[in-house]
Scaffold this motif. Sequence first.
Motif, PDB file in Angstrom:
ATOM      1  N   TYR A  21      17.161 -13.677  97.728  1.00 45.92           N
ATOM      2  CA  TYR A  21      15.925 -12.939  97.440  1.00 45.92           C
ATOM      3  C   TYR A  21      14.757 -13.882  97.203  1.00 45.92           C
ATOM      4  CZ  TYR A  21      18.210 -13.685  92.947  1.00 45.92           C
ATOM      5  OH  TYR A  21      18.880 -14.236  91.886  1.00 45.92           O
ATOM      6  N   TRP A  22      14.989 -15.068  96.637  1.00 48.63           N
ATOM      7  CA  TRP A  22      13.908 -16.046  96.451  1.00 48.63           C
ATOM      8  C   TRP A  22      13.460 -16.596  97.803  1.00 48.63           C
ATOM      9  CZ3 TRP A  22      11.505 -15.696  92.164  1.00 48.63           C
ATOM     10  CH2 TRP A  22      12.178 -15.395  90.989  1.00 48.63           C
ATOM     11  N   ILE A  23      14.417 -16.827  98.669  1.00 47.03           N
ATOM     12  CA  ILE A  23      14.098 -17.343  99.997  1.00 47.03           C
ATOM     13  C   ILE A  23      13.266 -16.324 100.774  1.00 47.03           C
ATOM     14  CG2 ILE A  23      15.115 -18.004 102.220  1.00 47.03           C
ATOM     15  CD1 ILE A  23      17.461 -19.203 100.565  1.00 47.03           C
ATOM     16  N   LEU A  24      13.676 -15.066 100.749  1.00 45.15           N
ATOM     17  CA  LEU A  24      12.922 -14.033 101.468  1.00 45.15           C
ATOM     18  C   LEU A  24      11.554 -13.789 100.837  1.00 45.15           C
ATOM     19  CD1 LEU A  24      15.647 -11.407 102.434  1.00 45.15           C
ATOM     20  CD2 LEU A  24      14.570 -13.153 103.845  1.00 45.15           C
ATOM     21  N   LEU A  25      11.462 -13.817  99.521  1.00 49.58           N
ATOM     22  CA  LEU A  25      10.172 -13.641  98.850  1.00 49.58           C
ATOM     23  C   LEU A  25       9.215 -14.761  99.250  1.00 49.58           C
ATOM     24  CD1 LEU A  25       8.416 -12.138  96.766  1.00 49.58           C
ATOM     25  CD2 LEU A  25       9.365 -13.683  95.040  1.00 49.58           C
ATOM     26  N   TYR A  26       9.711 -15.987  99.257  1.00 49.27           N
ATOM     27  CA  TYR A  26       8.875 -17.112  99.670  1.00 49.27           C
ATOM     28  C   TYR A  26       8.423 -16.940 101.118  1.00 49.27           C
ATOM     29  CZ  TYR A  26       7.357 -21.734 100.998  1.00 49.27           C
ATOM     30  OH  TYR A  26       6.623 -22.767 101.479  1.00 49.27           O
ATOM     31  N   ALA A  27       9.341 -16.548 101.993  1.00 53.30           N
ATOM     32  CA  ALA A  27       9.005 -16.393 103.413  1.00 53.30           C
ATOM     33  C   ALA A  27       7.954 -15.307 103.617  1.00 53.30           C
ATOM     34  CB  ALA A  27      10.260 -16.093 104.220  1.00 53.30           C
ATOM     35  N   VAL A  28       8.077 -14.196 102.904  1.00 51.60           N
ATOM     36  CA  VAL A  28       7.096 -13.110 103.027  1.00 51.60           C
ATOM     37  C   VAL A  28       5.725 -13.569 102.525  1.00 51.60           C
ATOM     38  CG1 VAL A  28       6.475 -10.839 102.096  1.00 51.60           C
ATOM     39  CG2 VAL A  28       8.766 -11.236 102.992  1.00 51.60           C
ATOM     40  N   GLY A 141       8.986 -19.920 107.375  1.00 55.42           N
ATOM     41  CA  GLY A 141       9.010 -19.886 105.902  1.00 55.42           C
ATOM     42  C   GLY A 141      10.419 -19.731 105.363  1.00 55.42           C
ATOM     43  N   THR A 142      11.245 -18.943 106.037  1.00 53.15           N
ATOM     44  CA  THR A 142      12.639 -18.785 105.620  1.00 53.15           C
ATOM     45  C   THR A 142      13.392 -20.104 105.760  1.00 53.15           C
ATOM     46  OG1 THR A 142      12.605 -16.477 106.345  1.00 53.15           O
ATOM     47  CG2 THR A 142      14.757 -17.479 106.024  1.00 53.15           C
ATOM     48  N   ILE A 143      13.214 -20.761 106.879  1.00 51.41           N
ATOM     49  CA  ILE A 143      13.871 -22.056 107.088  1.00 51.41           C
ATOM     50  C   ILE A 143      13.380 -23.069 106.059  1.00 51.41           C
ATOM     51  CG2 ILE A 143      14.067 -23.998 108.696  1.00 51.41           C
ATOM     52  CD1 ILE A 143      13.924 -21.855 110.961  1.00 51.41           C
ATOM     53  N   GLN A 144      12.083 -23.060 105.829  1.00 50.77           N
ATOM     54  CA  GLN A 144      11.494 -23.994 104.869  1.00 50.77           C
ATOM     55  C   GLN A 144      12.043 -23.780 103.462  1.00 50.77           C
ATOM     56  OE1 GLN A 144       7.258 -23.626 103.431  1.00 50.77           O
ATOM     57  NE2 GLN A 144       7.050 -25.070 105.123  1.00 50.77           N
ATOM     58  N   ALA A 145      12.085 -22.554 103.006  1.00 51.56           N
ATOM     59  CA  ALA A 145      12.581 -22.262 101.657  1.00 51.56           C
ATOM     60  C   ALA A 145      14.067 -22.587 101.529  1.00 51.56           C
ATOM     61  CB  ALA A 145      12.329 -20.798 101.311  1.00 51.56           C
ATOM     62  N   ALA A 146      14.856 -22.170 102.502  1.00 45.20           N
ATOM     63  CA  ALA A 146      16.304 -22.408 102.426  1.00 45.20           C
ATOM     64  C   ALA A 146      16.630 -23.897 102.421  1.00 45.20           C
ATOM     65  CB  ALA A 146      17.013 -21.710 103.583  1.00 45.20           C
ATOM     66  N   THR A 147      15.991 -24.660 103.292  1.00 48.34           N
ATOM     67  CA  THR A 147      16.300 -26.086 103.331  1.00 48.34           C
ATOM     68  C   THR A 147      15.768 -26.822 102.111  1.00 48.34           C
ATOM     69  OG1 THR A 147      14.365 -26.469 104.725  1.00 48.34           O
ATOM     70  CG2 THR A 147      16.494 -26.266 105.829  1.00 48.34           C
ATOM     71  N   THR A 148      14.637 -26.375 101.578  1.00 50.61           N
ATOM     72  CA  THR A 148      14.121 -27.011 100.364  1.00 50.61           C
ATOM     73  C   THR A 148      15.059 -26.743  99.190  1.00 50.61           C
ATOM     74  OG1 THR A 148      11.846 -26.836 101.139  1.00 50.61           O
ATOM     75  CG2 THR A 148      12.163 -27.166  98.788  1.00 50.61           C
ATOM     76  N   PHE A 149      15.496 -25.492  99.036  1.00 48.21           N
ATOM     77  CA  PHE A 149      16.445 -25.182  97.968  1.00 48.21           C
ATOM     78  C   PHE A 149      17.746 -25.957  98.150  1.00 48.21           C
ATOM     79  CE2 PHE A 149      14.447 -20.774  97.217  1.00 48.21           C
ATOM     80  CZ  PHE A 149      13.712 -21.250  96.160  1.00 48.21           C
ATOM     81  N   LEU A 150      18.243 -25.966  99.380  1.00 52.07           N
ATOM     82  CA  LEU A 150      19.508 -26.661  99.649  1.00 52.07           C
ATOM     83  C   LEU A 150      19.393 -28.168  99.464  1.00 52.07           C
ATOM     84  CD1 LEU A 150      20.915 -24.748 102.739  1.00 52.07           C
ATOM     85  CD2 LEU A 150      21.985 -24.954 100.505  1.00 52.07           C
TER      86      LEU A 150
END
Length: 169
Positions: A21-28, A141-150
């Motif tokens: 949900y954080w990843i999708l919120l960031y992407a949106v 944005g989804t790729i960016q958030a997921a890879t940053t978190f990971l």
Amino acid sequence: MHPINKEFMENLKLFLRRNWYWILLYAVLYSGLTTLVIYQFTMVPLLPIAIALLPLILVVLGYFGALLWIGIRKKALSRKMAQKMTECTGIALITTVVTILPAVILSLANTQAHIGEILGDPLGLPSYMLAMTLIVLFLSGTIQAATTFLSYQPAKKTYKEQLEKKQQA
């Protein structure tokens, strides 16, 4: 399947279950804000680029904020932790630079089309340009958030290991 791969996949599944949900919120938010700026300020080509660079700035500020927080909380930042944080931030910065390229390209294309329109040419942008911009920026944005978190997971693991060692000592 190799045991290391199985463990990695289990950790990845657990991570995505906890943080989707954080990843999708960031992407949106990223896609919406960047698209809004691209289409509202078409004649200021550097403004959409600056908005696209905002995640890059946030990653760097987050890095230095985390170093400061760890340094203040534990009175000393271990060399191993600082190295791990630097590696993780490097990965996050490279990912951010690569994933903001679609925003930069779409922004410059939109600006060029509107400059041509001012000079008397037809607009030339397809009718689906807005939807395409939103979708492309949502995916980046989804790729960016997921890879940053990971990318920060190894630093988090190192930090937990150091806390456990200190508590045992």
